[in-house]
Scaffold this motif. Structure first.
Motif, short mmCIF file in Angstrom:
data_model
loop_
_atom_site.label_atom_id
_atom_site.label_comp_id
_atom_site.label_asym_id
_atom_site.label_seq_id
_atom_site.Cartn_x
_atom_site.Cartn_y
_atom_site.Cartn_z
N SER A 1 0.54 -1.04 -0.49
CA SER A 1 -0.26 -0.37 -0.30
C SER A 1 1.14 1.55 -0.11
CB SER A 1 -0.40 -0.16 1.17
OG SER A 1 -1.45 -0.91 1.19
N SER A 2 1.64 1.19 1.00
CA SER A 2 2.76 1.99 0.68
C SER A 2 3.91 2.66 -0.48
CB SER A 2 4.05 2.17 1.94
OG SER A 2 4.78 3.48 1.85
N ARG A 3 4.13 1.68 -0.88
CA ARG A 3 4.35 2.02 -2.90
C ARG A 3 3.27 2.47 -3.64
NH1 ARG A 3 7.22 -2.48 -1.44
NH2 ARG A 3 5.10 -4.31 -2.23
N ILE A 4 1.86 1.70 -3.16
CA ILE A 4 1.02 2.68 -4.34
C ILE A 4 1.21 3.66 -4.82
CG2 ILE A 4 -1.61 2.65 -5.30
CD1 ILE A 4 -1.11 -1.10 -5.08
N ALA A 5 0.42 3.64 -2.89
CA ALA A 5 0.80 5.73 -2.65
C ALA A 5 1.41 6.55 -2.90
CB ALA A 5 0.36 5.94 -1.02
N ILE A 6 3.22 6.00 -3.04
CA ILE A 6 4.30 6.98 -3.19
C ILE A 6 4.16 6.66 -4.71
CG2 ILE A 6 6.88 6.97 -3.74
CD1 ILE A 6 6.66 5.45 -0.82
N ARG A 7 3.60 5.51 -6.26
CA ARG A 7 4.02 6.04 -7.38
C ARG A 7 2.58 6.90 -7.59
NH1 ARG A 7 2.98 0.40 -8.63
NH2 ARG A 7 0.46 0.83 -8.78
N HIS A 8 1.50 6.57 -6.79
CA HIS A 8 -0.04 7.93 -6.94
C HIS A 8 0.27 9.15 -6.44
CE1 HIS A 8 -3.87 8.35 -7.35
NE2 HIS A 8 -3.44 9.47 -6.37
N HIS A 9 1.43 9.37 -5.42
CA HIS A 9 1.77 10.77 -5.24
C HIS A 9 2.35 11.09 -6.72
CE1 HIS A 9 -0.88 11.27 -2.48
NE2 HIS A 9 -0.32 10.42 -0.81
N ARG A 10 3.03 9.96 -6.52
CA ARG A 10 4.61 10.70 -7.72
C ARG A 10 3.69 11.30 -9.39
NH1 ARG A 10 8.70 6.49 -7.26
NH2 ARG A 10 9.95 7.33 -5.47
N GLN A 11 2.82 10.47 -9.38
CA GLN A 11 1.98 11.05 -10.68
C GLN A 11 0.70 12.36 -10.42
OE1 GLN A 11 0.11 7.72 -10.79
NE2 GLN A 11 1.10 6.32 -12.18
N ARG A 12 0.56 11.86 -9.67
CA ARG A 12 0.08 13.86 -9.23
C ARG A 12 0.69 14.75 -9.69
NH1 ARG A 12 -4.98 12.55 -4.05
NH2 ARG A 12 -5.98 11.16 -5.50
N ARG A 13 1.71 14.98 -8.93
CA ARG A 13 3.18 15.56 -8.46
C ARG A 13 3.43 15.88 -10.29
NH1 ARG A 13 6.02 13.86 -4.14
NH2 ARG A 13 6.88 13.18 -5.76
N ALA A 14 3.09 14.72 -10.80
CA ALA A 14 3.84 15.34 -12.53
C ALA A 14 3.27 15.52 -13.28
CB ALA A 14 3.96 13.33 -13.19
N GLN A 15 1.66 16.04 -13.18
CA GLN A 15 0.54 16.26 -13.62
C GLN A 15 0.38 17.69 -12.39
OE1 GLN A 15 -2.72 12.93 -12.62
NE2 GLN A 15 -1.43 12.27 -14.63
N CYS A 16 1.43 17.42 -11.92
CA CYS A 16 0.90 19.56 -11.53
C CYS A 16 -0.36 19.34 -10.38
CB CYS A 16 0.46 20.17 -12.39
SG CYS A 16 2.67 20.57 -12.67
N GLY A 17 -1.17 18.05 -9.91
CA GLY A 17 -2.21 18.34 -9.02
C GLY A 17 -3.13 17.09 -9.41
N THR A 18 -4.35 16.73 -8.62
CA THR A 18 -5.52 15.78 -9.39
C THR A 18 -5.92 16.25 -10.99
OG1 THR A 18 -6.88 17.11 -8.51
CG2 THR A 18 -6.06 15.73 -7.49
N VAL A 19 -5.99 14.45 -11.86
CA VAL A 19 -5.93 15.86 -12.97
C VAL A 19 -8.33 16.12 -12.97
CG1 VAL A 19 -7.37 14.57 -14.95
CG2 VAL A 19 -5.61 12.93 -13.55
N LEU A 20 -8.06 17.15 -13.84
CA LEU A 20 -8.75 17.84 -13.49
C LEU A 20 -10.09 17.44 -15.04
CD1 LEU A 20 -7.61 21.39 -13.68
CD2 LEU A 20 -8.59 20.20 -12.23
N SER A 21 -11.61 17.16 -14.68
CA SER A 21 -12.07 16.76 -15.76
C SER A 21 -12.73 17.86 -16.64
CB SER A 21 -13.37 15.96 -14.74
OG SER A 21 -14.19 15.93 -16.05
N LEU A 22 -12.51 17.90 -17.55
CA LEU A 22 -13.17 18.84 -18.49
C LEU A 22 -14.83 19.63 -18.67
CD1 LEU A 22 -10.61 18.26 -21.82
CD2 LEU A 22 -10.03 20.04 -19.40
#
Length: 197
Positions: A72-93
């Motif tokens: 779970s910790s590894r998944i959370a770290i990966r998820h936070h990295r992806q959010r940071r790379a996208q400058c936050g959460t993905v916005l729905s148009l």
């Protein structure tokens, strides 16, 4: 080959994976559709690690808890990295902007470019300036720091450790020093590096 798992042990593994998935799903604030995927990922990792289970050291539930917590910790770290790379959460148009009724897709102009569609607020000119500033900052760094920057941009930490023969702790110290050097040149924590790609 693994010894057969009793039905009670299998039920314990499934229950523990479901609990861990719900906890992680809630913590990461994911869509409801992701819950089953999380549970499945956790359960597969747990089953793959069953050869490491030793009944003399504890119950299968305790073993599952430790394995699931680590995964779970590894998944959370990966998820936070992806959010940071996208400058936050993905916005729905299609989602309306706070306080308004028009969806985001109607408010973004074609001229804003691809960066605006991904939630970034840099214009093409600002992006070019950022790249130029980054090139200047990297040019001022010592040769070993530039080499480390290039390696970090293309390789995982483990690969760099194997390739250079440097210990992991020494490499992390170099990375910390590199962050300080870049922060002194104006690239602090708010800059995630994805703008320079």
């Amino acid at each position: 080959m693994l010894p057969p798992i009793s039905p009670d042990d299998l039920a314990t593994l499934i229950d523990e994976a479901a609990i861990a998935a719900r906890r992680l799903h809630r913590k990461l604030v994911l869509p409801a559709a992701d819950l089953d995927d999380l549970r499945q990922d956790l359960l597969v990792d747990l089953i793959c690690r069953l050869p490491g289970f030793d009944a003399r050291r504890g119950s299968i539930g305790a073993f599952a808890n430790i394995v699931l917590r680590n995964k779970s910790s590894r998944i959370a770290i990966r998820h936070h990295r992806q959010r940071r790379a996208q400058c936050g959460t993905v916005l729905s148009l299609d989602a309306p902007i706070a306080g308004g009724t028009e969806p985001l897709g109607c408010l973004l102009a074609e001229a804003d470019g691809l960066a605006a569609w991904h939630g970034r607020d840099l214009s093409a000119t600002e992006d070019a300036d950022l790249r130029y500033d980054l090139a200047l900052a990297l040019g001022d760094l010592p040769e070993d720091a530039r080499t480390l920057c290039a390696a970090l941009g293309t390789c995982a930490i483990a690969e760099i450790v194997v390739r250079t023969g440097t210990s992991r702790s020494a490499l992390y110290r170099h990375v910390a020093q590199l962050r300080l050097d870049l922060a002194m040149r104006g690239f602090g924590a708010q800059w995630d590096g994805s703008q320079a790609a």
